[in-house]
Design a protein around this motif. Structure first.
Motif, PDB file in Angstrom:
ATOM      1  N   PHE A  84      -8.777  -6.384  16.049  1.00 14.04           N
ATOM      2  CA  PHE A  84      -9.361  -4.921  15.146  1.00 14.04           C
ATOM      3  C   PHE A  84      -8.350  -4.407  15.538  1.00 14.04           C
ATOM      4  CE2 PHE A  84     -10.422  -1.051  15.200  1.00 14.04           C
ATOM      5  CZ  PHE A  84     -10.527  -0.606  13.821  1.00 14.04           C
ATOM      6  N   LEU A  85      -7.992  -3.956  17.232  1.00 14.78           N
ATOM      7  CA  LEU A  85      -6.593  -2.960  17.315  1.00 14.78           C
ATOM      8  C   LEU A  85      -5.596  -3.360  17.037  1.00 14.78           C
ATOM      9  CD1 LEU A  85      -6.117   0.271  18.450  1.00 14.78           C
ATOM     10  CD2 LEU A  85      -6.111  -1.313  20.833  1.00 14.78           C
ATOM     11  N   HIS A  86      -4.746  -4.981  17.407  1.00 10.97           N
ATOM     12  CA  HIS A  86      -3.360  -5.033  16.841  1.00 10.97           C
ATOM     13  C   HIS A  86      -3.375  -4.911  15.485  1.00 10.97           C
ATOM     14  CE1 HIS A  86       0.244  -7.342  16.508  1.00 10.97           C
ATOM     15  NE2 HIS A  86      -0.575  -8.320  15.007  1.00 10.97           N
ATOM     16  N   GLY A  87      -4.614  -5.195  14.476  1.00  8.47           N
ATOM     17  CA  GLY A  87      -3.997  -5.074  13.227  1.00  8.47           C
ATOM     18  C   GLY A  87      -3.875  -3.762  12.371  1.00  8.47           C
ATOM     19  N   LEU A  88      -4.900  -3.077  12.772  1.00  9.04           N
ATOM     20  CA  LEU A  88      -5.260  -1.659  12.560  1.00  9.04           C
ATOM     21  C   LEU A  88      -3.471  -0.469  12.805  1.00  9.04           C
ATOM     22  CD1 LEU A  88      -6.694   0.771  11.405  1.00  9.04           C
ATOM     23  CD2 LEU A  88      -7.597   1.197  13.619  1.00  9.04           C
ATOM     24  N   SER A  89      -3.276  -1.250  14.011  1.00  5.13           N
ATOM     25  CA  SER A  89      -2.034  -0.659  14.638  1.00  5.13           C
ATOM     26  C   SER A  89      -0.768  -0.858  13.181  1.00  5.13           C
ATOM     27  CB  SER A  89      -1.539  -0.965  15.722  1.00  5.13           C
ATOM     28  OG  SER A  89      -2.304  -0.771  17.081  1.00  5.13           O
ATOM     29  N   ALA A  90      -0.948  -2.686  13.150  1.00  3.65           N
ATOM     30  CA  ALA A  90       0.163  -3.117  12.094  1.00  3.65           C
ATOM     31  C   ALA A  90       0.051  -2.863  10.714  1.00  3.65           C
ATOM     32  CB  ALA A  90      -0.018  -4.761  12.049  1.00  3.65           C
ATOM     33  N   PHE A  91      -1.140  -1.927  10.123  1.00  2.29           N
ATOM     34  CA  PHE A  91      -1.617  -1.562   9.258  1.00  2.29           C
ATOM     35  C   PHE A  91      -0.901  -0.033   9.597  1.00  2.29           C
ATOM     36  CE2 PHE A  91      -4.075   1.644   6.675  1.00  2.29           C
ATOM     37  CZ  PHE A  91      -3.240   0.664   5.222  1.00  2.29           C
ATOM     38  N   VAL A  92      -1.442   0.550  10.783  1.00  2.00           N
ATOM     39  CA  VAL A  92      -0.887   2.111  10.239  1.00  2.00           C
ATOM     40  C   VAL A  92       0.516   2.395  10.700  1.00  2.00           C
ATOM     41  CG1 VAL A  92      -1.132   4.049  11.670  1.00  2.00           C
ATOM     42  CG2 VAL A  92      -2.870   2.828  10.791  1.00  2.00           C
ATOM     43  N   ASN A  93       1.687   0.874  11.025  1.00  2.00           N
ATOM     44  CA  ASN A  93       2.316   1.528  11.500  1.00  2.00           C
ATOM     45  C   ASN A  93       3.523   0.202  10.718  1.00  2.00           C
ATOM     46  OD1 ASN A  93       2.610   2.749  13.972  1.00  2.00           O
ATOM     47  ND2 ASN A  93       1.837   1.193  15.464  1.00  2.00           N
ATOM     48  N   ILE A  96       6.191   0.481   5.215  1.00  2.00           N
ATOM     49  CA  ILE A  96       5.489   1.693   3.829  1.00  2.00           C
ATOM     50  C   ILE A  96       4.421   2.838   3.988  1.00  2.00           C
ATOM     51  CG2 ILE A  96       4.624   1.186   1.598  1.00  2.00           C
ATOM     52  CD1 ILE A  96       7.424   0.522   1.512  1.00  2.00           C
ATOM     53  N   ILE A  97       3.408   2.321   4.445  1.00  2.00           N
ATOM     54  CA  ILE A  97       2.161   2.891   5.055  1.00  2.00           C
ATOM     55  C   ILE A  97       2.458   4.060   5.755  1.00  2.00           C
ATOM     56  CG2 ILE A  97      -0.112   2.642   6.231  1.00  2.00           C
ATOM     57  CD1 ILE A  97       0.140   1.454   4.222  1.00  2.00           C
ATOM     58  N   THR A  98       3.598   4.016   6.808  1.00  2.00           N
ATOM     59  CA  THR A  98       4.346   4.781   7.935  1.00  2.00           C
ATOM     60  C   THR A  98       4.080   6.108   6.480  1.00  2.00           C
ATOM     61  OG1 THR A  98       5.137   3.658   9.578  1.00  2.00           O
ATOM     62  CG2 THR A  98       5.651   5.952   9.207  1.00  2.00           C
ATOM     63  N   ARG A  99       5.231   5.629   5.279  1.00  2.00           N
ATOM     64  CA  ARG A  99       5.522   6.318   4.742  1.00  2.00           C
ATOM     65  C   ARG A  99       4.465   7.064   3.944  1.00  2.00           C
ATOM     66  NH1 ARG A  99      10.651   5.738   0.062  1.00  2.00           N
ATOM     67  NH2 ARG A  99      10.802   7.792  -0.794  1.00  2.00           N
ATOM     68  N   ASP A 160      -2.738   8.704  -0.497  1.00  2.00           N
ATOM     69  CA  ASP A 160      -2.053   8.114  -1.202  1.00  2.00           C
ATOM     70  C   ASP A 160      -1.500   7.479  -2.702  1.00  2.00           C
ATOM     71  OD1 ASP A 160      -4.292   6.557   0.367  1.00  2.00           O
ATOM     72  OD2 ASP A 160      -2.310   4.661   0.392  1.00  2.00           O
ATOM     73  N   CYS A 161      -3.169   7.205  -3.159  1.00  2.91           N
ATOM     74  CA  CYS A 161      -2.963   7.265  -4.719  1.00  2.91           C
ATOM     75  C   CYS A 161      -2.643   8.262  -5.474  1.00  2.91           C
ATOM     76  CB  CYS A 161      -4.415   6.590  -4.689  1.00  2.91           C
ATOM     77  SG  CYS A 161      -4.654   4.879  -4.151  1.00  2.91           S
ATOM     78  N   LEU A 163      -0.024  10.827  -4.858  1.00  2.00           N
ATOM     79  CA  LEU A 163       0.913  12.157  -4.745  1.00  2.00           C
ATOM     80  C   LEU A 163       2.071  12.156  -5.559  1.00  2.00           C
ATOM     81  CD1 LEU A 163       1.999   9.238  -1.656  1.00  2.00           C
ATOM     82  CD2 LEU A 163       0.875  11.670  -1.984  1.00  2.00           C
ATOM     83  N   GLY A 164       1.469  11.706  -7.060  1.00  2.00           N
ATOM     84  CA  GLY A 164       2.447  12.137  -8.426  1.00  2.00           C
ATOM     85  C   GLY A 164       2.643  11.354  -9.362  1.00  2.00           C
ATOM     86  N   THR A 165       3.431  11.340  -9.742  1.00  2.00           N
ATOM     87  CA  THR A 165       3.545  10.383 -11.122  1.00  2.00           C
ATOM     88  C   THR A 165       5.193   9.952 -10.674  1.00  2.00           C
ATOM     89  OG1 THR A 165       4.229  12.278 -12.838  1.00  2.00           O
ATOM     90  CG2 THR A 165       2.428  11.284 -12.761  1.00  2.00           C
ATOM     91  N   ASP A 166       6.106  11.199 -10.300  1.00  2.00           N
ATOM     92  CA  ASP A 166       6.931  10.632 -10.276  1.00  2.00           C
ATOM     93  C   ASP A 166       7.187   9.909  -8.271  1.00  2.00           C
ATOM     94  OD1 ASP A 166       6.530  12.955  -8.744  1.00  2.00           O
ATOM     95  OD2 ASP A 166       8.622  13.670  -9.559  1.00  2.00           O
ATOM     96  N   TYR A 167       6.167   9.423  -7.862  1.00  2.00           N
ATOM     97  CA  TYR A 167       6.901   9.114  -5.336  1.00  2.00           C
ATOM     98  C   TYR A 167       7.089   7.577  -6.238  1.00  2.00           C
ATOM     99  CZ  TYR A 167       5.408   8.321  -2.004  1.00  2.00           C
ATOM    100  OH  TYR A 167       5.465   7.542  -0.449  1.00  2.00           O
ATOM    101  N   PRO A 168       8.089   7.496  -5.802  1.00  3.97           N
ATOM    102  CA  PRO A 168       9.477   6.492  -5.473  1.00  3.97           C
ATOM    103  C   PRO A 168       8.785   5.720  -5.548  1.00  3.97           C
ATOM    104  CG  PRO A 168      10.096   7.910  -3.805  1.00  3.97           C
ATOM    105  CD  PRO A 168       8.810   8.857  -4.695  1.00  3.97           C
ATOM    106  N   ILE A 169       7.733   5.138  -4.451  1.00  9.13           N
ATOM    107  CA  ILE A 169       6.526   4.008  -4.069  1.00  9.13           C
ATOM    108  C   ILE A 169       5.925   3.378  -5.435  1.00  9.13           C
ATOM    109  CG2 ILE A 169       5.257   2.868  -3.246  1.00  9.13           C
ATOM    110  CD1 ILE A 169       5.912   3.715  -0.606  1.00  9.13           C
ATOM    111  N   TYR A 170       5.348   3.982  -6.332  1.00  5.30           N
ATOM    112  CA  TYR A 170       4.568   3.930  -7.821  1.00  5.30           C
ATOM    113  C   TYR A 170       5.318   3.128  -7.682  1.00  5.30           C
ATOM    114  CZ  TYR A 170       0.986   7.409  -6.159  1.00  5.30           C
ATOM    115  OH  TYR A 170       0.228   8.495  -5.361  1.00  5.30           O
TER     116      TYR A 170
END
Length: 333
Positions: A84-93, A96-99, A160-161, A163-170
């Motif tokens: 669990f902790l490894h999976g959650l850390s991988a997600f948070v770090n 893209i998710i960090t940004r 994160d859903c 962040l604005g229409t011009d958010y670069p990742i969207y």
């Protein structure tokens, strides 16, 4: 039916500059609106990953309550210990998710205005559904997953859903026609929509008419609960899209009726009128996706105005949807 009579979008814009809203007063507010605070579950998750203190981790899990398991094992689909902790850390770090986390925390460092909006929304919600529990709001990071999730009285929205229409990742995640639904201002409307869909006991929806009336009642309820009478804002339509609908309303309705769509139970056809899409394909490429929701709102608005139906009664009466259409006298004019 040929659709050559529909006014092209560019001509509609030339004809009219501003949308004419079918305005309606919002619900009155109780004397004392309870101010609320949004619980920052997104910060709690980061704190959990950052610490190695097992006692603090337990305290964080306790503070998160039942949403902890929903978030980690259902939304993120993580595995239980020991992975669990490894999976959650991988997600948070994740890069893209960090940004997303960083940008969301920057965008929403101050939630005063949003909390104000949600406080008033909740006060109106309790007028419409006095037997429902008072909503408890919190924020999380989904990795551009579901925008709003609920668990009992908890309503959690994914920062994160929004962040604005011009958010670069969207553009890598959403289609162009979906971007308008991801502005920061959309949070209160999406929350209102989710609360209504959870609380409103809808009739069986088997036909396009059923779906349109249901969506119209939801849109009408959203306008009662929030700080706008603008159907463009409620549906996340652009002014140009609303103008097109208004100028072509009679022909939209004629197309639905003459082609036998109104009482069709074809789910694929119904979705073409109701679900997000670049355009409503049964009509024309100028017709906005979800145009059926707009037609439903027009019918429901006519019904409520003509029959003097209160928002509370609209959401609690057992009247058949076909009867709402009949009593509304709706003729698309």
């Amino acid at each position: 039916m040929k659709l050559s009579k529909f006014l092209p979008l560019y001509f509609v814009v030339i004809l009219t500059l501003l949308s004419c809203s079918h305005s309606k007063s919002r619900l009155p507010l109780p004397d004392n609106v309870v101010p609320l605070q949004v619980f920052r579950f997104d910060s709690l998750i980061c704190e959990y990953v950052a610490t190695t203190d097992t006692l603090l981790q337990k305290e964080i899990i306790d503070e998160a309550g039942d949403f902890w398991n929903v978030y980690n094992f259902h939304l993120l689909r993580l595995h239980d210990s020991p992975a669990f902790l490894h999976g959650l850390s991988a997600f948070v770090n994740d890069t893209i998710i960090t940004r997303l986390i960083s940008d969301a925390q920057c965008q929403y460092a101050d939630m005063t205005q949003l909390e104000h909006e949600l406080s008033y929304l909740s006060a109106r919600y309790t007028l419409l559904f006095p037997n429902e529990p008072y909503p408890i709001y919190q924020s999380h990071i989904s990795g551009l997953g579901l925008s709003v999730v609920t668990l009992d009285s908890i309503v959690s929205f994914s920062l994160d859903c929004y962040l604005g229409t011009d958010y670069p990742i969207y553009p890598y995640r959403y289609h162009n026609y979906e971007l308008a639904m991801h502005q920061p201002s959309r949070i209160q409307y999406d929350v209102a929509e989710v609360l209504l869909r959870n609380a409103y006991m809808a009739h069986e929806r088997t036909t396009l008419l059923d779906a349109m009336i249901y969506e119209g009642i939801v849109a009408y309820g959203m306008s009662c609960m929030t700080d706008t009478d603008s159907i463009a804002t409620i549906l996340a339509f652009s002014p140009q899209q609303i103008l097109w609908c208004e100028n072509n309303e009679e022909l939209i309705w004629k197309n639905i009726v003459e082609n036998g769509h109104l009482f069709s139970s074809d789910n694929m056809l119904i979705n073409k009128y109701i679900q997000p899409a670049p355009f409503a394909s049964p009509l024309t490429q100028d017709a906005p996706g979800r145009v059926g929701r707009w037609i439903g709102w027009r019918i429901v608005s006519e019904y409520a105005d003509k029959c003097k139906v209160s928002p509370y009664d609209l959401l609690h009466d057992s009247i058949e949807y076909s009867e709402i259409l009949r009593l509304s006298g709706y003729d698309a004019k």
